[in-house]
Design a protein around this motif. Structure first.
Motif, PDB file in Angstrom:
ATOM      1  N   GLN A 190       2.692  -8.824   8.339  1.00  0.00           N
ATOM      2  CA  GLN A 190       1.660  -8.058   9.034  1.00  0.00           C
ATOM      3  C   GLN A 190       2.258  -7.251  10.181  1.00  0.00           C
ATOM      4  O   GLN A 190       1.917  -6.080  10.366  1.00  0.00           O
ATOM      5  CB  GLN A 190       0.556  -8.994   9.536  1.00  0.00           C
ATOM      6  N   SER A 202       4.264  -4.337   8.702  1.00  0.00           N
ATOM      7  CA  SER A 202       3.368  -3.298   8.190  1.00  0.00           C
ATOM      8  C   SER A 202       2.763  -2.469   9.318  1.00  0.00           C
ATOM      9  O   SER A 202       2.542  -1.264   9.160  1.00  0.00           O
ATOM     10  CB  SER A 202       2.263  -3.915   7.335  1.00  0.00           C
ATOM     11  N   ARG A 236       3.927  -0.363   0.793  1.00  0.00           N
ATOM     12  CA  ARG A 236       3.264  -1.666   0.903  1.00  0.00           C
ATOM     13  C   ARG A 236       4.261  -2.810   0.761  1.00  0.00           C
ATOM     14  O   ARG A 236       5.388  -2.611   0.314  1.00  0.00           O
ATOM     15  CB  ARG A 236       2.167  -1.801  -0.146  1.00  0.00           C
ATOM     16  N   THR A 253       0.082  -6.060   1.994  1.00  0.00           N
ATOM     17  CA  THR A 253      -0.142  -5.307   3.232  1.00  0.00           C
ATOM     18  C   THR A 253       0.324  -3.879   3.026  1.00  0.00           C
ATOM     19  O   THR A 253       1.225  -3.622   2.245  1.00  0.00           O
ATOM     20  CB  THR A 253       0.582  -5.926   4.437  1.00  0.00           C
ATOM     21  N   LEU A 281       1.904  -0.391   4.705  1.00  0.00           N
ATOM     22  CA  LEU A 281       2.637   0.161   5.847  1.00  0.00           C
ATOM     23  C   LEU A 281       1.714   1.187   6.497  1.00  0.00           C
ATOM     24  O   LEU A 281       1.263   2.136   5.844  1.00  0.00           O
ATOM     25  CB  LEU A 281       3.961   0.796   5.403  1.00  0.00           C
ATOM     26  N   GLU A 282       1.425   1.003   7.777  1.00  0.00           N
ATOM     27  CA  GLU A 282       0.343   1.741   8.419  1.00  0.00           C
ATOM     28  C   GLU A 282       0.686   3.134   8.893  1.00  0.00           C
ATOM     29  O   GLU A 282      -0.173   3.997   8.998  1.00  0.00           O
ATOM     30  CB  GLU A 282      -0.221   0.915   9.573  1.00  0.00           C
TER      31      GLU A 282
END
Length: 163
Positions: free
Chosen positions: A59, A62, A141, A156, A158-159
């Motif tokens: 988390q 990401s 991701r 998750t 990748l933001e």
């Protein structure tokens, strides 16, 4: 023995491209063992007992990292001709991602395509040679899977925006 694996995954367009390659192999009788697992790059293996903190690390990674481009530039054989793989150029971003989950020494980023006895794996090479051309993709991701049996645990994204 059960274990956890962290793997990098790809955007929808890259997945479609990779699935076309898998489809061509399958059409000729070369079927992978874990078809339910999306195309991926192995990043780290962890004992179920020592897996504490893996979800939090995924988390955090990401949230910190952006999607990034990769180049699939060749294919090859691995594990004494028992595994057919697609290889990627080892970019700084890909190496940085790998370092979040383990050492990069002696690590070659690749996607497993097919595994079997050497004679069977070697027979798949001409099929892949016909199906493969160098292409670019996007890592966007992370996956966490438990193995033996295969169970998806977490995905998750990748933001950050593509850089």
């Amino acid at each position: 023995m059960q274990y956890l694996c962290v793997m990098a995954g790809f955007d929808e367009e890259t997945q479609r491209h990779l699935k076309e390659i898998f489809k061509k192999l399958k059409k000729e009788g070369f079927v992978g063992e874990n078809e339910e697992i999306p195309p991926h790059i192995f990043l780290g293996r962890f004992s179920v007992l020592n897996g504490n903190g893996i979800v939090e690390r995924m988390q955090k990674t990401s949230a910190e990292l952006s999607r990034f481009a990769v180049c699939f530039h060749h294919f090859g054989l691995y594990q004494r001709n028992k595994q057919l793989i697609l290889s990627l150029s080892p970019s700084q971003k890909l190496l940085a991602l790998k370092q979040k989950f383990g050492e990069t020494y002696d690590w070659a980023p690749c996607i497993p395509l097919f595994e079997g006895e050497p004679e069977l794996t070697l027979a798949a090479v001409p099929v892949l040679a016909e199906a493969f051309e160098e292409f670019d993709g996007i890592v966007d991701r992370l996956y966490l899977y438990e193995f033996s049996p295969t169970v998806p645990l977490l995905e998750t994204i990748l933001e950050g925006e593509l850089k």
